[in-house]
Design an enzyme around this catalytic site. Structure first.
Site, PDB file in Angstrom:
ATOM      1  N   PRO A  62     -36.056  19.970 -17.063  1.00  6.94           N
ATOM      2  CA  PRO A  62     -35.004  20.106 -16.051  1.00  6.94           C
ATOM      3  C   PRO A  62     -35.105  19.215 -14.816  1.00  6.94           C
ATOM      4  O   PRO A  62     -35.290  19.680 -13.690  1.00  6.94           O
ATOM      5  CB  PRO A  62     -35.106  21.584 -15.673  1.00  6.94           C
ATOM      6  CG  PRO A  62     -36.548  21.912 -15.868  1.00  6.94           C
ATOM      7  CD  PRO A  62     -36.965  21.114 -17.076  1.00  6.94           C
ATOM      8  N   CYS A  63     -34.886  17.930 -15.013  1.00  2.10           N
ATOM      9  CA  CYS A  63     -34.873  17.017 -13.870  1.00  2.10           C
ATOM     10  C   CYS A  63     -33.669  17.268 -12.969  1.00  2.10           C
ATOM     11  O   CYS A  63     -33.678  16.845 -11.810  1.00  2.10           O
ATOM     12  CB  CYS A  63     -34.921  15.567 -14.337  1.00  2.10           C
ATOM     13  SG  CYS A  63     -33.633  15.097 -15.484  1.00  2.10           S
ATOM     14  N   HIS A  64     -32.665  17.988 -13.471  1.00  2.00           N
ATOM     15  CA  HIS A  64     -31.499  18.304 -12.636  1.00  2.00           C
ATOM     16  C   HIS A  64     -31.866  19.237 -11.484  1.00  2.00           C
ATOM     17  O   HIS A  64     -31.113  19.364 -10.533  1.00  2.00           O
ATOM     18  CB  HIS A  64     -30.371  18.911 -13.485  1.00  2.00           C
ATOM     19  CG  HIS A  64     -30.749  20.163 -14.205  1.00  2.00           C
ATOM     20  ND1 HIS A  64     -31.369  20.143 -15.447  1.00  2.00           N
ATOM     21  CD2 HIS A  64     -30.613  21.462 -13.871  1.00  2.00           C
ATOM     22  CE1 HIS A  64     -31.582  21.390 -15.834  1.00  2.00           C
ATOM     23  NE2 HIS A  64     -31.131  22.211 -14.893  1.00  2.00           N
TER      24      HIS A  64
END
Length: 174
Positions: free
Chosen positions: A142-144
Site C-alpha cells: 500500500p504505497c497509496h
C-alpha cells in the site's frame, strides 16, 4: 524453472494486470496452487508492466488474489495475504517496501516518516520517494498510504485520482 503467468482483473481503478511466477514449466504450471505475485499494475501507470512474449495467460493462477482484491474494493477486507515473488528491487527499495507493508489499513504516514523508519533522513526522503514510486505491487503493497508531511496527496505511479479513490475505500479523507 519458473513460468511467468498473468491475468487481467476488473476493478474500480480500471483493468489490473497481475503478473506472477509458478513453479514448473509444463502446460499446467499453475498446478492449482496459484502464482506468486510479482507485479500488479494499472493502465497508464508510470513504470507499469506490459504482457511479454512467452508469458502464459492463467487467470486460474490468480483466483485467490482476484478474490482478495474484490473483497478489498468492496470494503469487506482490510489486508492481503497472497504469496509474493521476490521480484526486482535493491536492498534499499525492499526496506522501504517492507515499511509500506507495515502501514495499517485506513492509516497514512508521511514520506519523512518512511525515511526515518529506514534510517534515511534529510535528503534520503527523495530516495524513499523514488523507491516508493518503483513499487511493483500497487494496492497489495500500500504505497497509496504515504502522503506529504502537510497531509496533501503526493505522487502515485497510477495517478492521484486513483490514490484518492484507494484512500477513500479505506475511509481516509483525501
Amino acid at each position: 524453472m519458473t513460468t511467468t503467468v498473468y491475468a487481467r482483473v476488473e476493478s474500480p481503478l480500471g483493468e489490473l494486470l497481475l503478473v506472477g511466477e509458478t513453479a514448473g514449466g509444463g502446460p499446467d504450471a499453475a498446478g492449482g496452487a496459484g502464482a506468486r505475485l510479482r507485479s500488479l499494475s494499472m493502465p497508464g501507470q508510470k513504470g507499469g508492466v506490459a504482457v511479454q512474449d512467452g508469458w502464459r495467460h492463467a487467470p486460474e493462477a490468480f483466483a485467490e488474489a482476484a478474490a482478495q482484491l474484490e473483497a478489498y474494493f468492496a470494503g469487506r477486507s482490510t489486508r492481503f495475504d497472497v504469496p509474493l515473488a521476490q521480484g526486482p528491487g535493491t536492498e534499499f527499495q525492499r526496506r522501504v517496501w517492507a515499511v509500506l507493508e507495515s502501514i495499517p489499513y485506513g492509516s497514512t504516514v508521511s514520506y519523512g516518516e518512511v525515511a526515518a523508519r529506514v534510517g534515511a533522513s534529510g535528503a534520503g526522503v527523495r530516495a524513499v520517494g523514488t523507491a516508493i514510486g518503483r513499487n511493483p505491487l500497487l494496492v497489495v503493497r500500500p504505497c497509496h498510504r504515504v502522503i506529504g508531511a502537510d497531509g496533501a496527496l503526493r505522487g502515485y505511479a497510477a495517478g492521484l485520482e486513483r490514490k484518492k479513490l484507494l484512500l477513500g475505500i479505506e475511509g481516509v479523507a483525501g
